[in-house]
Scaffold this motif. Structure first.
Motif, PDB file in Angstrom:
ATOM      1  N   TRP A 148       3.738   4.258  -1.148  1.00 18.30           N
ATOM      2  CA  TRP A 148       2.648   4.200  -2.129  1.00 18.30           C
ATOM      3  C   TRP A 148       1.300   4.242  -1.419  1.00 18.30           C
ATOM      4  CZ3 TRP A 148       2.633   5.403  -6.920  1.00 18.30           C
ATOM      5  CH2 TRP A 148       3.716   5.129  -7.752  1.00 18.30           C
ATOM      6  N   ALA A 149       1.167   3.457  -0.365  1.00 16.49           N
ATOM      7  CA  ALA A 149      -0.100   3.415   0.372  1.00 16.49           C
ATOM      8  C   ALA A 149      -0.429   4.782   0.950  1.00 16.49           C
ATOM      9  CB  ALA A 149      -0.023   2.366   1.478  1.00 16.49           C
ATOM     10  N   ARG A 150       0.575   5.467   1.485  1.00 16.36           N
ATOM     11  CA  ARG A 150       0.354   6.773   2.081  1.00 16.36           C
ATOM     12  C   ARG A 150      -0.050   7.791   1.018  1.00 16.36           C
ATOM     13  NH1 ARG A 150       5.502   8.111   4.075  1.00 16.36           N
ATOM     14  NH2 ARG A 150       5.264   6.168   5.217  1.00 16.36           N
ATOM     15  N   MET A 151       0.598   7.728  -0.135  1.00 20.99           N
ATOM     16  CA  MET A 151       0.284   8.686  -1.194  1.00 20.99           C
ATOM     17  C   MET A 151      -1.103   8.437  -1.787  1.00 20.99           C
ATOM     18  SD  MET A 151       3.885   9.442  -3.192  1.00 20.99           S
ATOM     19  CE  MET A 151       3.998   7.797  -3.901  1.00 20.99           C
ATOM     20  N   LYS A 152      -1.481   7.171  -1.916  1.00 20.00           N
ATOM     21  CA  LYS A 152      -2.828   6.879  -2.429  1.00 20.00           C
ATOM     22  C   LYS A 152      -3.898   7.314  -1.443  1.00 20.00           C
ATOM     23  CE  LYS A 152      -2.068   2.521  -3.677  1.00 20.00           C
ATOM     24  NZ  LYS A 152      -2.351   1.161  -4.216  1.00 20.00           N
ATOM     25  N   ALA A 153      -3.573   7.224  -0.157  1.00 16.67           N
ATOM     26  CA  ALA A 153      -4.533   7.654   0.856  1.00 16.67           C
ATOM     27  C   ALA A 153      -4.637   9.171   0.933  1.00 16.67           C
ATOM     28  CB  ALA A 153      -4.130   7.095   2.225  1.00 16.67           C
ATOM     29  N   ASP A 154      -3.592   9.860   0.531  1.00 13.44           N
ATOM     30  CA  ASP A 154      -3.541  11.327   0.664  1.00 13.44           C
ATOM     31  C   ASP A 154      -2.895  11.924  -0.594  1.00 13.44           C
ATOM     32  OD1 ASP A 154      -3.877  13.752   2.021  1.00 13.44           O
ATOM     33  OD2 ASP A 154      -1.926  13.631   3.005  1.00 13.44           O
ATOM     34  N   PRO A 155      -3.510  11.740  -1.774  1.00  7.85           N
ATOM     35  CA  PRO A 155      -2.860  12.132  -3.029  1.00  7.85           C
ATOM     36  C   PRO A 155      -2.562  13.613  -3.153  1.00  7.85           C
ATOM     37  CG  PRO A 155      -5.171  11.574  -3.402  1.00  7.85           C
ATOM     38  CD  PRO A 155      -4.843  11.147  -2.002  1.00  7.85           C
ATOM     39  N   GLN A 156      -3.343  14.463  -2.480  1.00  9.94           N
ATOM     40  CA  GLN A 156      -3.113  15.897  -2.575  1.00  9.94           C
ATOM     41  C   GLN A 156      -1.712  16.279  -2.095  1.00  9.94           C
ATOM     42  OE1 GLN A 156      -4.919  18.252  -3.952  1.00  9.94           O
ATOM     43  NE2 GLN A 156      -3.492  19.891  -3.369  1.00  9.94           N
TER      44      GLN A 156
END
Length: 213
Positions: free
Chosen positions: A6-14
């Motif tokens: 989740w943290a990784r996706m929020k940091a790099d949503p594209q």
């Protein structure tokens, strides 16, 4: 779904779908392989089609209720719902792959996920995007400043990308949840429809490959 993802996706949503696919293969692939081996030992002679159907039914049941009883509301709740659904669908695809004898922990399964879930139309573009996402994952310094972005904008972008991965019906569900009372009504139907369609595509892909354990 792992909190680190989740943290990784929020940091790099594209590149959220690519991060999810990579993490799913890493975490779920070995689990799916063990599951297929265990079922074959418990049910000698079971056909690959029957094993794949077992996987489809198992995760379809999970998908029907993912998000339906979520207490989270508004945009964050909608994003959580489609994220959990996309993760459940990835688990299903990898278990179907294992049923047909394809290595669920193989790197190519991440490509399969993105094509089957219609994030990318072709395997080559999916591989390129996965390469970019893997590079961004390793280069954590690229994520610096992500916390300074407006949270609403990040969550909206993340939600759109995950809804695309989980299916068009899931996208409708995500936005319906922003209307009080609508999300619960739509949730079970939307999740079930999107996941059934994906299960059919996965069985066609791996079944046509002619793999045998």
């Amino acid at each position: 779904m792992p909190g680190s993802l989740w943290a990784r996706m929020k940091a790099d949503p594209q590149y959220a779908p690519e991060h999810l696919a990579l993490e799913a293969v890493r975490r779920i692939g070995p689990e799916a392989r063990r599951w297929a081996q265990r079922v074959r030992e418990d049910q000698p002679g079971i056909s690959t089609d029957d094993l794949a159907q077992q996987a489809s039914r198992r995760f379809l049941n999970h998908a029907r209720f993912s998000g339906a009883v979520s207490g989270a509301t508004g945009l964050p709740g909608a994003v959580v719902d489609v994220g959990v659904l996309a993760w459940t669908q990835a688990r299903m695809v990898l278990h179907i792959a294992a049923a047909y004898g394809a290595d669920p922990a193989g790197a190519e399964r991440a490509t399969d996920l993105l094509v089957l879930q219609r994030v990318h139309k072709a395997a080559e573009t999916a591989r390129l995007a996965l390469g970019v996402a893997a590079g961004r994952e390793r280069a954590s310094r690229l994520f610096a400043g992500a916390a300074d972005r407006p949270l609403t904008g990040v969550m909206l972008k993340l939600g759109v990308k995950l809804a695309q991965m989980a299916g068009v019906h899931a996208a409708k569900r995500m936005f319906a949840k922003l209307v009080p009372g609508a999300g619960m009504v739509l949730g079970t139907w939307a999740n079930s429809t999107a996941t059934k369609d994906l299960a059919r595509r996965a069985r066609e892909l791996y079944g046509a490959a002619g793999s045998t354990p």
